[in-house]
Design a protein around this motif. Structure first.
Motif, PDB file in Angstrom:
ATOM      1  N   SER A 102      38.447  34.091  54.639  1.00  0.00           N
ATOM      2  CA  SER A 102      39.355  35.130  54.975  1.00  0.00           C
ATOM      3  C   SER A 102      39.022  36.315  54.432  1.00  0.00           C
ATOM      4  O   SER A 102      39.435  37.371  54.894  1.00  0.00           O
ATOM      5  N   SER A 103      37.974  36.221  53.450  1.00  0.00           N
ATOM      6  CA  SER A 103      37.627  37.429  52.674  1.00  0.00           C
ATOM      7  C   SER A 103      36.965  38.582  53.742  1.00  0.00           C
ATOM      8  O   SER A 103      36.144  38.162  54.518  1.00  0.00           O
TER       9      SER A 103
ATOM     10  N   ARG B 237      34.190  42.436  43.409  1.00  0.00           N
ATOM     11  CA  ARG B 237      35.631  42.253  43.217  1.00  0.00           C
ATOM     12  C   ARG B 237      36.114  41.016  42.800  1.00  0.00           C
ATOM     13  O   ARG B 237      36.806  40.876  41.805  1.00  0.00           O
ATOM     14  N   THR B 238      35.675  39.878  43.440  1.00  0.00           N
ATOM     15  CA  THR B 238      36.147  38.585  42.933  1.00  0.00           C
ATOM     16  C   THR B 238      35.184  38.065  41.762  1.00  0.00           C
ATOM     17  O   THR B 238      35.799  37.175  41.060  1.00  0.00           O
ATOM     18  N   GLY B 239      34.127  38.544  41.600  1.00  0.00           N
ATOM     19  CA  GLY B 239      33.209  38.035  40.467  1.00  0.00           C
ATOM     20  C   GLY B 239      32.657  36.553  40.397  1.00  0.00           C
ATOM     21  O   GLY B 239      31.881  36.393  39.580  1.00  0.00           O
ATOM     22  N   ASP B 240      33.173  35.885  41.262  1.00  0.00           N
ATOM     23  CA  ASP B 240      32.646  34.525  41.172  1.00  0.00           C
ATOM     24  C   ASP B 240      31.219  34.259  42.315  1.00  0.00           C
ATOM     25  O   ASP B 240      30.768  33.249  42.341  1.00  0.00           O
ATOM     26  N   GLY B 241      30.789  35.299  43.245  1.00  0.00           N
ATOM     27  CA  GLY B 241      30.003  35.164  44.274  1.00  0.00           C
ATOM     28  C   GLY B 241      30.349  34.292  45.173  1.00  0.00           C
ATOM     29  O   GLY B 241      29.319  34.220  46.050  1.00  0.00           O
TER      30      GLY B 241
ATOM     31  N   GLU C 137      29.371  42.669  49.889  1.00  0.00           N
ATOM     32  CA  GLU C 137      29.051  42.673  48.261  1.00  0.00           C
ATOM     33  C   GLU C 137      30.099  43.380  47.474  1.00  0.00           C
ATOM     34  O   GLU C 137      30.189  43.033  46.479  1.00  0.00           O
ATOM     35  N   GLN C 138      30.958  44.167  47.954  1.00  0.00           N
ATOM     36  CA  GLN C 138      31.899  44.958  47.434  1.00  0.00           C
ATOM     37  C   GLN C 138      32.948  43.471  47.166  1.00  0.00           C
ATOM     38  O   GLN C 138      33.515  43.578  46.063  1.00  0.00           O
TER      39      GLN C 138
END
Length: 141
Positions: A129-130, A120-124, A115-116
């Motif tokens: 690799s995340s 952070r990426t804002g695009d959902g 969720e964080q």
């Protein structure tokens, strides 16, 4: 008779008419007999402290089937303090749910991290690799 009520029994493979039951009548009878063996075994005073392995060995009923009885609520754990079943992820003995507290905590932490990362990426969208992608989270370690 409706053709959409015909099913193959998941236990023996025979075709049967499925109105309510999920297995054929012969297999249901076998399952009921296994359940009764478990109940009779646990009713004996000397077996009230039995573990899952001891119950299986004493009755000849598989651990998988006994776990099914417990999860369905057919076998009560209230009077049998040593009886439990394995966590779906790590195999630790538990008495309720599908995951032990440690696995639940790990899953909650992973969810929080995801969720964080999504915020952070804002695009959902998340890349593999995340957050150390854990597609194998349910694989036993």
């Amino acid at each position: 008779m409706s053709w959409n009520k015909l099913k193959n029994c998941p236990e023996c493979g025979r075709v049967f008419v499925a109105y309510v039951a999920t297995v054929c009548p012969d297999c249901q009878k076998k399952i009921d007999e296994e359940y009764q063996r478990c109940v009779d075994f646990l009713r004996q005073r000397q077996n009230r402290m039995a573990t899952l392995a001891q119950l299986s060995a004493g009755t000849g009923v598989s651990v998988k089937r006994i776990t099914q009885f417990i999860r369905e609520g057919r076998l009560s754990l209230a009077e049998h303090p040593n009886l439990g079943y394995p966590c779906d992820r790590c195999g630790a003995l538990i008495r309720e749910g599908r995951l032990c507290p440690d696995c639940l905590s790990s899953l909650a932490n992973l969810r929080r991290e995801l969720e964080q990362e999504t915020k952070r990426t804002g695009d959902g969208e998340l890349s593999r690799s995340s957050v150390g992608y854990r597609g194998d989270w349910f694989a036993r370690e």
